[in-house]
Design a protein around this motif. Structure first.
Motif, short mmCIF file in Angstrom:
data_model
loop_
_atom_site.label_atom_id
_atom_site.label_comp_id
_atom_site.label_asym_id
_atom_site.label_seq_id
_atom_site.Cartn_x
_atom_site.Cartn_y
_atom_site.Cartn_z
N ALA A 3 0.83 -1.21 0.00
CA ALA A 3 0.00 0.00 0.00
C ALA A 3 0.86 1.25 0.00
CB ALA A 3 -0.92 0.00 1.22
N LEU A 4 1.96 1.20 0.72
CA LEU A 4 2.87 2.34 0.82
C LEU A 4 3.49 2.66 -0.54
CD1 LEU A 4 4.25 4.32 2.65
CD2 LEU A 4 5.82 2.55 3.37
N LEU A 5 3.72 1.62 -1.36
CA LEU A 5 4.27 1.82 -2.69
C LEU A 5 3.18 2.18 -3.68
CD1 LEU A 5 6.62 -1.22 -3.16
CD2 LEU A 5 7.28 1.16 -2.98
N PHE A 6 2.05 1.53 -3.50
CA PHE A 6 1.01 1.59 -4.52
C PHE A 6 0.26 2.92 -4.49
CE2 PHE A 6 -3.01 0.27 -6.51
CZ PHE A 6 -2.48 -0.33 -7.64
N ALA A 7 -0.15 3.33 -3.27
CA ALA A 7 -1.07 4.47 -3.17
C ALA A 7 -0.50 5.80 -3.68
CB ALA A 7 -1.54 4.59 -1.72
N PRO A 8 0.71 6.22 -3.27
CA PRO A 8 1.18 7.53 -3.75
C PRO A 8 1.34 7.57 -5.26
CG PRO A 8 2.58 6.72 -1.97
CD PRO A 8 1.70 5.59 -2.38
N GLY A 9 1.90 6.49 -5.83
CA GLY A 9 2.09 6.45 -7.27
C GLY A 9 0.77 6.49 -8.01
N LEU A 10 -0.23 5.77 -7.47
CA LEU A 10 -1.53 5.77 -8.12
C LEU A 10 -2.13 7.17 -8.11
CD1 LEU A 10 -3.67 3.89 -9.40
CD2 LEU A 10 -4.80 3.85 -7.19
N CYS A 11 -1.96 7.89 -7.00
CA CYS A 11 -2.48 9.26 -6.93
C CYS A 11 -1.80 10.15 -7.96
CB CYS A 11 -2.27 9.84 -5.53
SG CYS A 11 -3.36 9.13 -4.32
N ILE A 12 -0.46 10.05 -8.08
CA ILE A 12 0.25 10.85 -9.08
C ILE A 12 -0.28 10.53 -10.46
CG2 ILE A 12 2.51 11.37 -10.10
CD1 ILE A 12 3.76 10.36 -7.45
N ALA A 13 -0.41 9.22 -10.73
CA ALA A 13 -0.87 8.79 -12.05
C ALA A 13 -2.28 9.29 -12.32
CB ALA A 13 -0.80 7.27 -12.15
N LEU A 14 -3.17 9.20 -11.33
CA LEU A 14 -4.57 9.62 -11.53
C LEU A 14 -4.66 11.12 -11.76
CD1 LEU A 14 -6.67 7.50 -9.03
CD2 LEU A 14 -6.79 7.50 -11.52
N LEU A 15 -3.89 11.89 -10.97
CA LEU A 15 -3.92 13.34 -11.14
C LEU A 15 -3.41 13.73 -12.52
CD1 LEU A 15 -4.48 16.05 -9.85
CD2 LEU A 15 -2.20 16.03 -8.88
N ALA A 16 -2.27 13.12 -12.92
CA ALA A 16 -1.72 13.40 -14.24
C ALA A 16 -2.70 12.96 -15.32
CB ALA A 16 -0.38 12.70 -14.42
N LEU A 17 -3.33 11.81 -15.09
CA LEU A 17 -4.30 11.29 -16.07
C LEU A 17 -5.48 12.24 -16.22
CD1 LEU A 17 -5.20 8.82 -17.84
CD2 LEU A 17 -6.56 8.16 -15.87
N SER A 18 -5.96 12.80 -15.09
CA SER A 18 -7.13 13.67 -15.18
C SER A 18 -6.83 14.87 -16.07
CB SER A 18 -7.56 14.11 -13.78
OG SER A 18 -6.65 15.05 -13.25
N LEU A 19 -5.60 15.42 -15.94
CA LEU A 19 -5.24 16.57 -16.76
C LEU A 19 -5.13 16.17 -18.23
CD1 LEU A 19 -2.59 18.19 -14.42
CD2 LEU A 19 -4.93 18.90 -14.79
N THR A 20 -4.54 14.98 -18.48
CA THR A 20 -4.43 14.51 -19.85
C THR A 20 -5.81 14.31 -20.46
OG1 THR A 20 -2.45 13.35 -19.13
CG2 THR A 20 -3.29 12.80 -21.30
N LEU A 21 -6.73 13.75 -19.67
CA LEU A 21 -8.08 13.50 -20.17
C LEU A 21 -8.80 14.81 -20.50
CD1 LEU A 21 -9.33 10.59 -17.88
CD2 LEU A 21 -8.77 10.49 -20.30
N ILE A 22 -8.63 15.81 -19.61
CA ILE A 22 -9.26 17.10 -19.88
C ILE A 22 -8.71 17.66 -21.19
CG2 ILE A 22 -9.53 19.48 -19.06
CD1 ILE A 22 -9.44 18.38 -16.23
N ASN A 23 -7.43 17.42 -21.43
CA ASN A 23 -6.81 17.94 -22.66
C ASN A 23 -7.41 17.32 -23.92
OD1 ASN A 23 -5.19 20.10 -22.67
ND2 ASN A 23 -3.26 18.99 -22.44
N PHE A 24 -7.93 16.09 -23.82
CA PHE A 24 -8.62 15.52 -24.98
C PHE A 24 -9.77 16.42 -25.38
CE2 PHE A 24 -6.72 11.32 -23.94
CZ PHE A 24 -6.30 10.98 -25.21
N GLY A 25 -10.50 16.90 -24.35
CA GLY A 25 -11.62 17.79 -24.62
C GLY A 25 -11.16 19.14 -25.14
N VAL A 26 -10.08 19.67 -24.56
CA VAL A 26 -9.56 20.98 -24.98
C VAL A 26 -9.05 20.91 -26.41
CG1 VAL A 26 -7.85 22.76 -24.49
CG2 VAL A 26 -9.01 21.63 -22.61
#
Lengths: 326, 310
Positions: B272-295
Motif C-alpha cells: 500500500a505504501l508503494l502503490f497508493a502515492p504512485g496511483l495518486c500521481i498517475a490519476l492526477l496526471a491522467l485527469s489533466l491529460t483526459l481534460i486535454n482531450f476535450g480541450v
C-alpha cells in the motif's frame, strides 16, 4: 546542399551554446564543490583555512580568470579529458563513463526502437479503425500508461515480479557470481537482469508513440488525397499504409530522433530503481555524491548526443519531406 | 452572434463592457460545453475536482497529523490505519491526503508560470520577423533539445537542498520551451489573417496586436498547453523528490515513495505504501491529460467525438 550547410551551421552554434551553458551552470549557482566538501567536514568540527586550501587543491578547483577557466574547459571538452571523479577516486571520469555506456546503449536503445515501431503500428491501426475497440483500447490504456510516473511503474514491477514472484533478479546488470564475458551464461544472466527495466521503459513510452501517430494519422485521413485514393477503390490497407501513414509519420520522426539521442542519457529514474549500472544511474550517483566533474561530463555527453541526433533528424527530414528544404 | 451585430454599439463605456462580458461569457460556456461533451474530458474533470477538494479539506479529511510519528512502525493495513504506517511510524493515509496539496500546488504554480513564459515568448516569436525571430528561435530550440530531466537534476544538485520553490523554479526553467513552440506556429498562421492586417493598418502597436488581437484566438491552445505543462510539472516534481533532490522532510507523494524505497518497503511487503502515492500521481496526471482531450477538440474539430458535434 544549402539546406544541409544551414543546418550544420545551426548545429555547431547550438553545440557551442550547450557546451558553454554546461560551463556556466555550476558557476552561476551558489556554493562550490569545495564548499560542499567543507560543509561535510564542518559537521565534525571547525575547518581551518589550511584545510580549505588543501581541499581546493585536491578537488582541482579551477583558479585564474573566467576566461582562462573557459579556455581550459574547452580544451578538456575537445580532448575528452574530464579529470578524476571525486567520489570514485582515483578512477577517471572517462573510464567510468565508458564502463556505464554499453549497458545504457543496449538496454535503452533496443527498447526505444521497439517502442517506436510497436507504438507507430498500433497508432496506425487505431486511427484507421477509429471509434472501434481497436482505437479506444490502445488510446485509453496508452494515455493512462504514459501518465504513470516512470519510477512508480518500475517500483511496481520490481515489487511484484521481483520480490513477490521471484521471476526476475531485483538489482544490477548481472549476478555477483558471474563476470562480464562473451559467454552464453553471462549473456543469459544479463538478459534476465535487463528484462524488468526494459519492460518498464517499453510500457511507459509506448503510449506516447501510439497517441502521436494516431492523432497525426487522423489529420492526414481527413485530407483530400486520402479521400481521393479511397474513391479510386484502392484497398484499405494500401490507403492506410502507403497514403496516410507515410505522411503522418513525419512529425513523429522528429520525436523518434530526439528519443534516440536521449538513449545515451539513459533512463535515470528506471536505472536508479533497478540499480542498473548505466549512464542514468551514474548521473544519479554523481549528483548524490556531489561529484561535479563526473556530473558535468555526463550532462555534456547527454546533451551533445541529443544535439547530434536532432541534427541528423533535420537532415533526414529534409530528404524525406522536400517542402522543408525551401 | 448575429444579434450583437445588429445592435448599435452603445457609446456608453459601461454598457459596452457589459456586452463584451456577456459574449465572452457565452463563448466561454460554449467552450466549456465542447470540453464537457467529450466523455474522456468529463471523467478528467471529475477526478481533478475530487483531488482539489481533498487538497483543500485535507485537515478535515486526514485521520491523523501526517507528521505524527507516534504509531507503531511498518504496520500493514488495519482498522486504525487504513493504509498502514511508514517505517518512521506515520499514518500513510494522512500523508497521502496531505500530499495532494503539494502536487496540486506544484502543478498549478509551475504550469501557470511556464505557460505565461511560453505565451510571452511564443507569441512575440511568432509575430517577429527577421533576425530577432532567429535569435529567439535559437534560444527556444536550445531549451527544447537539452534533455529536461538531466538538466533538472543537475540544476537541483547545484542548488543543494532547495525546497518546493526550487523545484517549481527548476521545472519552469526547463519546461516552457515546448509550449512556446506550439504557440509560435499558431501565431504565425494567424498573423497573416485579415483582422491582423486590419489592426496593423489602423495603427495599433505590435504588443496590442499580439496580446489583444491574436491571443484571444488561441485560448484553447493556451489552456491545452497549460494542462500539458501542469501534467509534466506534477510528474517531474514527483520524480525529483523520489530521487531525494528536494526537501525530503515535506509530505508529498514523491517523498513518500522516496522514503518507501529507502526504508525497504519492497522487502517488508508494504504494497500500500508503494502503490497508493504512485496511483495518486498517475490519476492526477491522467485527469489533466483526459481534460486535454476535450480541450484539443475545441481547437481541432476533427478530434471531436462524432456524436457530440452540432
Amino acid at each position: 546542399m544549402k539546406y544541409i550547410a544551414g543546418k550544420l551551421g545551426l548545429f555547431v552554434l547550438t553545440l557551442w551554446a550547450a557546451v558553454t551553458l554546461n560551463f556556466f551552470l555550476p558557476r552561476l549557482m551558489p556554493g562550490s564543490p569545495a564548499d560542499a566538501a567543507i560543509a561535510k567536514l564542518a559537521q565534525n568540527g571547525p575547518v581551518t583555512e589550511a584545510t580549505r586550501a588543501a581541499i581546493e587543491a585536491q578537488l582541482g578547483v579551477p583558479d585564474g580568470s573566467l576566461w582562462e577557466q573557459y579556455a581550459s574547459y574547452l580544451r578538456q571538452v575537445v580532448t575528452l579529458d574530464f579529470g578524476v571523479s571525486y567520489t570514485f577516486y582515483p578512477q577517471t571520469v572517462s573510464s567510468m563513463v565508458s564502463t556505464a555506456l554499453p549497458y545504457t546503449l543496449i538496454l535503452v536503445g533496443i527498447v526505444t526502437i521497439l517502442a517506436f515501431v510497436l507504438g507507430t503500428l498500433i497508432g496506425v491501426a487505431a486511427a484507421w479503425k477509429r471509434g472501434t475497440w481497436l482505437d479506444s483500447l490502445p488510446t485509453l490504456s496508452g494515455s493512462f500508461m504514459s501518465t504513470f510516473p516512470y519510477f512508480w511503474t518500475a517500483l511496481l514491477l520490481l515489487f511484484f515480479l521481483g520480490y513477490v514472484l521471484h521471476w526476475f533478479p531485483t538489482t544490477g546488470a548481472y549476478s555477483a557470481t558471474t563476470t562480464p564475458a562473451f559467454s552464453f551464461a553471462f549473456l543469459g544472466d544479463a538478459l534476465l537482469h535487463a528484462a524488468l527495466p526494459a519492460l518498464t521503459i517499453l510500457l511507459t513510452s509506448l503510449g506516447g508513440w501510439i497517441i502521436g501517430m494516431r492523432n497525426a494519422m487522423i489529420n492526414t485521413l481527413g485530407d483530400d488525397y486520402v479521400t481521393f485514393a479511397e474513391a479510386n477503390g484502392l484497398r484499405g490497407g494500401t490507403v492506410a499504409i502507403r497514403y496516410a501513414a507515410r505522411n503522418a509519420i513525419l512529425p513523429n520522426l522528429t520525436g523518434f530522433g530526439l528519443a534516440l539521442g536521449g538513449v545515451v542519457g539513459g533512463s535515470i529514474l528506471v536505472e536508479q530503481v533497478f540499480g542498473y549500472p548505466g549512464i542514468g544511474y551514474l548521473l544519479f550517483n554523481a549528483v548524490i555524491g556531489q561529484d561535479y566533474p563526473l556530473m558535468q561530463a555526463l550532462f555534456l555527453m547527454i546533451t551533445v548526443s541529443v544535439l547530434i541526433a536532432n541534427f541528423l533528424v533535420d537532415i533526414l527530414y529534409g530528404v524525406l519531406d522536400p517542402r522543408t528544404r525551401r | 452572434m448575429t444579434s450583437t451585430q445588429n445592435v448599435r454599439i452603445p457609446t456608453d463605456g459601461a454598457a459596452d463592457g457589459a456586452v463584451a462580458a456577456t459574449s465572452r461569457w457565452r463563448s466561454f460556456s460554449r467552450t466549456l460545453g465542447v470540453v464537457w461533451s467529450n466523455g474522456k474530458a468529463r471523467v478528467g474533470i471529475v477526478i481533478l475536482g475530487l483531488f482539489v477538494l481533498v487538497a483543500i479539506f485535507a485537515p478535515l479529511l486526514a485521520p491523523y497529523d501526517p507528521k505524527d510519528t507516534s504509531f507503531d512502525r511498518n504496520l500493514d493495513a488495519t482498522g486504525a490505519h487504513w493504509l498502514g504506517t511508514t517505517a518512521a511510524g506515520e499514518d500513510v493515509l494522512s500523508q497521502l491526503i496531505f500530499g495532494a496539496r503539494i502536487s496540486i500546488l506544484v502543478g498549478l504554480a509551475a504550469g501557470v508560470l511556464s505557460t505565461l513564459i511560453a505565451v510571452a515568448i511564443g507569441l512575440s516569436w511568432g509575430y517577429l520577423k527577421g533576425f530577432a525571430s532567429e535569435v529567439v528561435g535559437f534560444i527556444v530550440n536550445l531549451f527544447l533539445v537539452i534533455p529536461g530531466l538531466p538538466l533538472m537534476i543537475v540544476i537541483a544538485a547545484y542548488l543543494q537542498n532547495g525546497g518546493i520553490l526550487m523545484i517549481i523554479a527548476v521545472i519552469v526553467v526547463t519546461g516552457w520551451a515546448w509550449g512556446a513552440r506550439v504557440l509560435r506556429s499558431q501565431t504565425q498562421s494567424l498573423r497573416g489573417r485579415d483582422f491582423v492586417t486590419a489592426a496593423q493598418f489602423s495603427g495599433e502597436r505590435a504588443p496590442r496586436i499580439v496580446f489583444r488581437e491574436i491571443l484571444p484566438n488561441m485560448t484553447s491552445l493556451i489552456v491545452g498547453s497549460l494542462f500539458g505543462a501542469a501534467t509534466a510539472a506534477i510528474l517531474a516534481e514527483a520524480g525529483l523528490e523520489f530521487l531525494g533532490l528536494g526537501d525530503s522532510s515535506i509530505v508529498s507523494w514523491g517523498t513518500m515513495l522516496y522514503w518507501a524505497q529507502n526504508s525497504n518497503a519492497l522487502l517488508t511487503g508494504q504494497w500500500a505504501l508503494l502503490f497508493a502515492p504512485g496511483l495518486c500521481i498517475a490519476l492526477l496526471a491522467l485527469s489533466l491529460t483526459l481534460i486535454n482531450f476535450g480541450v484539443d477538440a475545441v481547437s481541432n474539430p476533427r478530434l471531436r467525438d462524432g456524436k457530440a458535434t452540432k
